[in-house]
Enzyme design. Structure first.
Site, PDB file in Angstrom:
ATOM      1  N   TYR A 196      -2.740  37.287  16.931  1.00 44.72           N
ATOM      2  CA  TYR A 196      -3.073  36.727  18.246  1.00 44.72           C
ATOM      3  C   TYR A 196      -2.171  37.338  19.334  1.00 44.72           C
ATOM      4  O   TYR A 196      -2.642  37.712  20.419  1.00 44.72           O
ATOM      5  CB  TYR A 196      -2.935  35.198  18.178  1.00 44.72           C
ATOM      6  N   TYR A 215      -7.964  26.639  32.103  1.00 47.07           N
ATOM      7  CA  TYR A 215      -7.058  25.597  31.599  1.00 47.07           C
ATOM      8  C   TYR A 215      -7.193  24.291  32.354  1.00 47.07           C
ATOM      9  O   TYR A 215      -8.298  23.862  32.625  1.00 47.07           O
ATOM     10  CB  TYR A 215      -5.613  26.117  31.584  1.00 47.07           C
ATOM     11  N   LYS A 233      -9.125  35.741  24.298  1.00 43.79           N
ATOM     12  CA  LYS A 233      -9.609  34.569  23.544  1.00 43.79           C
ATOM     13  C   LYS A 233     -11.137  34.456  23.618  1.00 43.79           C
ATOM     14  O   LYS A 233     -11.779  33.944  22.707  1.00 43.79           O
ATOM     15  CB  LYS A 233      -8.983  33.290  24.110  1.00 43.79           C
ATOM     16  N   SER A 274      -4.768  35.922  27.709  1.00 43.37           N
ATOM     17  CA  SER A 274      -5.720  34.899  27.243  1.00 43.37           C
ATOM     18  C   SER A 274      -7.187  35.280  27.364  1.00 43.37           C
ATOM     19  O   SER A 274      -8.040  34.617  26.771  1.00 43.37           O
ATOM     20  CB  SER A 274      -5.515  33.601  28.015  1.00 43.37           C
ATOM     21  N   VAL A 298      -2.447  35.252  31.658  1.00 44.34           N
ATOM     22  CA  VAL A 298      -1.164  35.257  32.382  1.00 44.34           C
ATOM     23  C   VAL A 298      -0.717  36.669  32.778  1.00 44.34           C
ATOM     24  O   VAL A 298       0.254  36.825  33.509  1.00 44.34           O
ATOM     25  CB  VAL A 298      -0.024  34.536  31.615  1.00 44.34           C
TER      26      VAL A 298
HETATM   27  O1  DON Z   1       0.103  32.876  24.090  1.00 46.50           O
HETATM   28  C1  DON Z   1       0.426  33.044  25.257  1.00 46.50           C
HETATM   29  O2  DON Z   1       1.126  32.216  25.845  1.00 46.50           O
HETATM   30  C2  DON Z   1      -0.054  34.281  25.962  1.00 46.50           C
HETATM   31  N1  DON Z   1      -0.120  35.376  25.047  1.00 46.50           N
HETATM   32  C3  DON Z   1      -1.384  34.062  26.581  1.00 46.50           C
HETATM   33  C4  DON Z   1      -1.424  32.879  27.531  1.00 46.50           C
HETATM   34  C5  DON Z   1      -2.337  33.035  28.666  1.00 46.50           C
HETATM   35  O3  DON Z   1      -2.744  34.112  29.060  1.00 46.50           O
HETATM   36  C6  DON Z   1      -2.658  31.815  29.397  1.00 46.50           C
HETATM   37  N2  DON Z   1      -3.318  32.183  30.619  1.00 46.50           N
HETATM   38  N3  DON Z   1      -3.570  31.721  31.603  1.00 46.50           N
END
Ligand code: DON
Length: 359
Positions: free
Chosen positions: A231, A283, A108, A105, A301
């Site tokens: 993405y 978040y 982003k 993430s 993550v």
């Molecule tokens: O889309 C997803 O779920 C992952 N590629 C990225 C999510 C993420 O890193 C949320 N982080 N805390």
């Protein structure tokens, strides 16, 4: 569920306080100048705080790796690294600083910066939104609630839509744009972690559903399934903790990489990106983080977190074990300790008590 109303109130209060202070009299400006001059940490102090923090948390085993992307469950959970990069590009590091992991993430933030740079801040505000949702990062409820509006580029639905609005007429052109942006921020050529990309591409039905839902509200700006794939690929870009700190340092330096000196995005773009990180970066725990640390930050993550000390430092930490919200436990604690010990919270203001004005 976390108390989202309270979180939103805390964020609003902090942001208004910052605004009030920033528009206040010259007395406040003088105080800040004075404070900055006396609190910029010395090299030796940064090194010893870094070491102390690393040792304090190196054996902490709370939390667990993300496993909804099967490949992430295989990452060695004990890996731990912390890196700080200063305005002159000086690198301070501890731990597994060269270990590679997927950016997830945190990418982003980079696509948000590129979208603002290309289309302007107003377009991102109108086409995506810049409000915290108070929901989990992959919430469909948040999309449904406002018919795809009033999201932000740091939750999955908003991030997929942000990727979809990036310049490029084809999948390939958009990908070139995305990887170039990441390379420029990090100051070196990055690669995609193919096993992570394939693993997420095979299991990302929920993100595909989010993109379709966004599309049903006419809030996608390129083919929805191709946008999800772009993405997914951007989330699988491999970085180490030095790269992450360099990305953070580039933001801290107003969008110019402090080592390569390349202007990646403008200072005006960064001035819009950092507030979104402050309000939405961790978040549904963004309020708690900002309340305690006072710095814009972003988690992934994969276990990475970066925090920005505007005009000064990029701080990054990596540890794969996460809490319930999806944020790395050791990375959060390490960064919070460093900020406190080095006195880097911009909201910790030393009052100006000298020479009260005569009335
Ligand atoms: O889309 C997803 O779920 C992952 N590629 C990225 C999510 C993420 O890193 C949320 N982080 N805390």
């Amino acid at each position: 569920m976390k108390n989202q109303v309270l979180n939103k109130k805390i964020i609003t209060l902090l942001v208004s306080a910052a605004f009030l202070f920033s528009t206040n009299t010259s007395t406040f400006a003088q105080t800040v100048k004075k404070r900055a001059a006396t609190t910029t940490p010395q090299k030796g102090q940064i090194e010893s705080v870094l070491k102390e923090t690393y040792n304090k948390y190196k054996d902490l085993k709370e939390g667990k790796n993300a496993d909804y992307i099967p490949e992430l469950a295989k990452v060695p959970s004990d890996q731990f690294a912390i890196v700080i990069i200063g305005p002159d590009g000086q690198v301070y590091s501890q731990g597994d600083v060269d270990a590679l992991y997927s950016i997830q993430s945190i990418s982003k933030v980079l696509t948000l910066a590129r979208a603002i740079e290309e289309s302007g801040a107003q377009a991102v505000q109108d086409k995506i939104g810049v409000d915290p949702t108070g929901q989990r990062f992959n919430s469909a409820l948040a999309v449904e609630q406002n018919k795809g509006k009033e999201l932000n580029p740091l939750v999955n639905a908003g991030a997929i839509a942000t990727t979809s609005m990036l310049k490029g007429n084809t999948y390939e052109e958009k990908w070139k744009n995305i990887i170039q942006t990441h390379n420029d921020f990090a100051g070196r050529q990055l690669e995609v972690n193919e096993p992570v990309y394939k693993s997420e591409a095979a299991t990302n039905q929920h993100n595909q559903a989010l993109a379709s839902l966004m599309n049903s509200f006419e809030r996608m700006y390129f083919d929805p399934q191709k946008s999800v794939d772009l993405y997914t690929k951007q989330c699988a870009i491999n970085i180490n903790t030095k790269d992450l700190a360099m990305i953070a340092a580039t933001l801290a330096n107003g969008g110019t990489n402090p080592v390569t000196k390349k202007k990646v995005v403008s200072p005006q773009t960064v001035a819009h990106v950092l507030p979104v990180m402050a309000t939405c970066g961790l978040y549904d725990d963004s309020g708690i983080w900002f309340y305690n640390v006072g710095l814009p930050a972003k988690s992934g993550v994969g276990g990475g977190i970066m925090a920005i000390v505007p005009g000064q430092y990029g701080i990054a930490a990596f540890s794969p074990r996460l809490d319930e919200a999806g944020n790395s436990i050791r990375a959060q604690r390490a960064i919070a300790d460093i900020v406190s010990k080095l006195n880097l919270n911009p909201y910790l203001i030393q009052p100006n008590t000298a020479g009260a004005a005569k009335r």
